[in-house]
Design a protein around this motif. Structure first.
Motif, PDB file in Angstrom:
ATOM      1  N   LEU A   1      45.634 -19.686  45.420  1.00  0.00           N
ATOM      2  CA  LEU A   1      44.213 -19.969  45.300  1.00  0.00           C
ATOM      3  C   LEU A   1      43.374 -18.703  45.116  1.00  0.00           C
ATOM      4  CD1 LEU A   1      41.901 -22.110  45.521  1.00  0.00           C
ATOM      5  CD2 LEU A   1      41.853 -21.570  47.982  1.00  0.00           C
ATOM      6  N   CYS A   2      43.714 -17.652  45.865  1.00  0.00           N
ATOM      7  CA  CYS A   2      42.866 -16.462  45.911  1.00  0.00           C
ATOM      8  C   CYS A   2      43.369 -15.314  45.047  1.00  0.00           C
ATOM      9  CB  CYS A   2      42.749 -15.967  47.356  1.00  0.00           C
ATOM     10  SG  CYS A   2      42.160 -17.215  48.505  1.00  0.00           S
ATOM     11  N   ALA A   3      44.619 -15.400  44.571  1.00  0.00           N
ATOM     12  CA  ALA A   3      45.228 -14.306  43.813  1.00  0.00           C
ATOM     13  C   ALA A   3      45.169 -13.010  44.615  1.00  0.00           C
ATOM     14  CB  ALA A   3      44.550 -14.126  42.462  1.00  0.00           C
ATOM     15  N   ARG A   4      45.559 -13.108  45.865  1.00  0.00           N
ATOM     16  CA  ARG A   4      45.579 -11.968  46.775  1.00  0.00           C
ATOM     17  C   ARG A   4      46.915 -11.923  47.499  1.00  0.00           C
ATOM     18  NH1 ARG A   4      41.689  -7.936  46.511  1.00  0.00           N
ATOM     19  NH2 ARG A   4      40.258  -8.825  45.001  1.00  0.00           N
ATOM     20  N   PRO A   5      47.404 -10.725  47.866  1.00  0.00           N
ATOM     21  CA  PRO A   5      48.667 -10.617  48.612  1.00  0.00           C
ATOM     22  C   PRO A   5      48.508 -11.062  50.054  1.00  0.00           C
ATOM     23  CG  PRO A   5      47.665  -8.466  48.375  1.00  0.00           C
ATOM     24  CD  PRO A   5      46.822  -9.405  47.557  1.00  0.00           C
TER      25      PRO A   5
END
Length: 878
Positions: A725-729
């Motif tokens: 959803l956030c394109a974050r690690p």
């Protein structure tokens, strides 16, 4: 994922010792070292005298009065075929090779002695070290039985090149100490060095006035002077290694406890603090530095035990000596810190209060406990010995905490005078596949059949009983690995055609798991050409290859010899995947296990890992609807693992790099090297096991309790959902103030109703509000603190499918059949999302103790340099 708020005692501790240097407390005169009356250092296989790295002088045994007069007829001197840099020193430079009974004789005073034997197991004089099996006896005790230094060192973790075995033997008469080496039939013995040191009379074999409790009976256990002991562990808890020259005169080695402990704060050494030794705890008990380091429980003391785990041999009693000393400023009175001591999940001591025991601060004290370690199968094997502590809340202590400064663990000799345990296994259960042995090897009937000698008793220089009988031990193949020029590593390759005394669940079906030769693999990858590398991870490089004359494209994963992973993960992967077939699980085509190589061959996944398409990549972002379909596919794969086999399979390393995408963008769960079978008994809900996984994805409940369930996979998958959803690690390093846990950040945003603000900017205008709410609900439910409150994977699949239906319904209403929702999600993104994402690097590996990490905040520098778990895997795909 883990809150890091340091216990206030830690700050008081540091404050106290910052000022302590100006005014040293106590008198160091009472720490005078012990001076041994007997002290021998014998450099075996040498003709000269040399000093070791600590400046101690070792005498060669070739012309020694302690060696037998016929030394040249019964043994030979030899140097190692190769010299590991870590042991390029006395006494490991030479070895005494022994082909028949050989006895060293030392004139000593009556009383207990340390016997330390030094081994560097490599080939000597064209002899295969894998064929060295022998016995060592002394004073009527069997110290080692059919012992293989090679097998012992090969099984040790972390990997080492040499071995030091320490025993305690009591000389009761005639003032002679004999140490006899006896090769097993068709074998030979060797030794690199022998050390004999006397010790105080009642140090480890105390008098009747010293109480030792038997756990769990709480009755007094007597260790008399007819017992022999083997030192298994001697640890400076919470501190660094204490070298033999910094011991109290007996040259004991105190090692750090980092390899054995779970989740505890460690206080650094402070040499300016003087310990006030007493008659009951004299200066030679342990060095001062041991008592000025410790581990305590920190801020989460009511949520987990202070725990250590030690592998030991079953069938023996064990003496555990726990060293305590209260040196923290705030703990000065009784009932301020009171705790319970557990050994092997049984209560050893209630109401443990160091101040009450010792009478004050900076006064050391030790407590001894004995426990019997049995094997549930009734045979001798390796078992785990657990030590744990927990606050004793019934006493209403001022601090809910526990403390330990030092620990020693000894094996006690049995009634037959033996300390000998079984050798570890060199190889795992054999893998299936066509035989690779040549006809000559198949027909060789002389392949190292090693009988087991039932008993040997040597005392006073004469053999009383030598061989009582023979039993066929096992066939052992010659192992040629030691002559290899390949780099040393912590793993041991599986050997073709070898047998194991342990049975596996079943042999692998050859029709489902093909065995490749190394020649086929090198041909498929042009001899592992770097141009064929398509990925890398904790296991090693992944190559794109072509097999069957180029007709089939495959992914070939090759183990790197320096990897922390090895034979166990290799076999687990084959054992799991060869029996599983599902649309959303990556298919294992086969494996290669030739010439010390461990290689796995899979179906080729054209679009790589899910993570590749989320962040830190120049690839075109995946549309939201396609991301939903990928999540549903991965969830179905995990649901199959949890419910589709006879026993639940827990993946244990679910993350975005272990979800692969084929040419049609179908998601497939991969990498089963850490997988575990669920409990056999339906009455059990978990499997107790050491914590493994990838940082940022590990279930906090699993970490705290070391209890693995399928809900641990659910938690990890919840992290993946918010990655999508956030394109974050999983750990965001470039947050405006400090790094944060994606799981915690996303959950807070969902609960505040601001989830739309942290969505991947590339998805702006794509997600229907109803779909986003449902997706956030599913992700939040997966990340609940208690596993019992999390949904099963079947409910996760249902929730994601419902979210997809909501998305499709919204699209149909807005556009009559498809397309974007231009105004559906027009709210601005959070400032964090402006600009390029920064993630953890593929090559970062986190290992160590979890208390340094945070549930919501983590030091950026610590994330890059410090450690988190003892066996955390690389965040990249393996």
């Amino acid at each position: 994922m883990f809150t890091i708020t340091l216990h206030i005692s830690f700050f008081l501790y540091l404050l106290f010792y910052t000022t302590a240097a100006a005014a040293t407390i106590g008198d160091t005169a009472n720490a005078t070292p012990y001076i041994p009356s007997d002290y021998f250092l014998l450099d075996c296989g040498s003709s000269s005298s040399l000093n070791d790295a600590e400046g101690r002088k070792w005498s060669g045994d070739a012309r020694s009065k302690f060696s037998p007069s016929n030394i040249s007829n019964t043994s030979l001197e030899s140097t190692a075929s190769k010299q590991d840099p870590s042991v390029n020193r006395v006494p490991y430079m030479t070895a005494r090779i022994i082909h028949s009974q050989f006895t060293y004789t030392f004139p000593v005073s009556i009383g207990p002695k340390f016997i330390r034997l030094y081994f560097y197991p490599v080939n000597y004089s064209n002899l295969d070290i894998a064929n060295s099996f022998f016995y060592v006896t002394s004073g009527g005790y069997t110290l080692l039985s059919n012992f293989s230094a090679f097998l012992t060192v090969s099984a040790m973790k972390p990997a080492v090149a040499s071995l030091r075995k320490e025993f305690i033997v009591n000389v009761r008469n005639n003032q002679i100490l004999n140490i006899t080496f006896l090769p097993s039939p068709n074998s030979y013995a060797f030794v690199n060095g022998i050390e004999v040191v006397s010790m105080p009379e009642n140090l480890y074999i105390p008098g009747s006035d010293h109480q030792i409790l038997l756990v769990p009976n709480q009755i007094v256990f007597n260790i008399d002077n007819s017992s022999a002991l083997e030192t298994l562990y001697r640890l400076n808890v919470g501190g660094n290694e204490v070298s033999i020259t910094n011991d109290t005169g007996m040259f004991r080695l105190w090692l750090p406890d980092d390899d054995y402990t779970y989740s505890a704060y460690g206080f650094p050494p402070h040499r300016e603090v003087s310990i006030q030794y007493t008659k009951d705890t004299p200066p030679y008990t342990a060095p001062q530095i041991v008592y000025t380091t410790s581990r305590t429980m920190g801020n989460d003391s009511l949520r987990y035990n202070l725990t250590w785990k030690f592998p030991v041999d079953s069938g023996f009693y064990y003496l555990l000596r726990l060293h305590f000393c209260e040196i923290q400023l705030e703990v000065t009175l009784e009932n301020q810190r009171v705790f319970i001591i557990y050994i092997n999940n049984q209560t050893a001591q209630r109401g443990a209060d160091v101040i009450q025991w010792s009478g004050g601060t900076r006064i050391p004290v030790f407590k001894d406990y004995v426990i019997m370690v049995t094997d549930p199968d009734g045979r001798q094997s390796k078992q785990d010995l657990w030590l744990a502590m927990y606050p004793e809340l019934d006493f209403r202590p001022e601090y809910a905490d526990a403390i330990l400064n030092g620990l020693e663990i000894f094996k006690l000799s049995g009634k037959d005078g033996s300390l000998a345990g079984a050798n570890p296994e060199l190889v795992l259960s054999p893998l299936p596949g066509p035989p690779t042995l040549s006809p000559q090897k198949k027909n060789n009937k002389k392949t190292s059949s090693l009988p087991v000698i039932i008993g040997t008793v040597v005392g006073g220089g004469s053999v009383l009983v030598f061989i009582l009988g023979f039993l066929i031990f096992r066939r052992r193949r010659r192992v040629k690995a030691l002559g290899s020029t390949q780099p040393k590593s912590s793993w041991v390759p599986l050997s073709d055609g070898s047998k194991s005394t342990k049975t596996s669940g079943s042999s692998l079906p050859s029709d489902l798991c093909r065995r490749f030769s190394l020649e086929e693999i090198t041909s498929a990858t042009c001899n592992f050409d770097d141009n064929f590398v398509i990925g890398a991870g904790g296991f090693g490089n992944v190559y794109k290859g072509h097999i069957d004359n180029g007709a089939t494209t495959v992914a070939i994963k090759r183990l790197n010899p320096s990897s922390n992973q090895g034979a166990r993960e290799f076999q687990t992967e084959i054992g799991m995947l060869s029996k599983l077939r599902h649309l959303h699980l990556v298919s294992l085509i086969g494996y290669c296990n030739d010439n010390r190589e461990m290689i796995l061959i899979y179906d080729y996944m054209a679009h790589g890992t899910l993570r590749d398409h989320l962040y830190k990549s120049k690839k075109q972002p995946i549309p939201w609807k396609q991301r939903l379909q990928i999540c549903i596919g991965a969830a179905r794969g995990l649901h199959y693992l949890h419910t589709g086999a006879k026993r639940t399979i827990i993946h244990r390393d679910v993350k975005s790099t272990n979800i692969l995408l084929d040419e049609k963008w179908v998601a497939k769960v991969s990498d089963f090297g850490l997988s575990k079978l669920g409990p056999k008994d339906v009455g059990h809900s978990h499997v107790s096991t050491v914590v493994k996984g990838s940082f940022g994805y590990i279930d906090p409940e699993y970490y705290k309790r070391q209890q693995l369930t399928e809900k641990s996979d659910v938690y990890s998958f919840g992290v993946v959902l918010f990655e999508v959803l956030c394109a974050r690690p999983a750990i965001i390093l470039n947050f405006p103030e400090e790094p944060v846990s994606l799981a915690e950040w996303a959950r807070n945003s969902y609960r505040k109703g601001t989830l739309d603000r942290i969505v991947d900017p590339n998805l702006k205008g794509e997600i229907a509000p109803e779909c986003l709410r449902k997706f956030g609900e599913v992700g939040d439910s997966c990340l609940r603190d208690n596993g019992i409150d999390r949904p099963g994977m079947n409910d996760v699949v249902w929730g994601l499918e419902f979210a997809l239906q909501l998305q499709e319904a919204a699209e149909k209403m807005a556009h009559g059949g498809g397309g974007l929702l231009p105004a559906a999600l027009a709210s601005p993104s959070a400032p964090l999302l402006h600009g390029e994402a920064t993630t953890t690097d593929d090559d970062e590996v986190f290992t160590g103790s979890v208390e340094n990490m945070s549930r919501s905040t983590v030091s950026n520098e610590r994330l890059k340099s410090e450690t988190v778990f003892s066996e955390i895997m690389n965040p990249a795909g393996r």
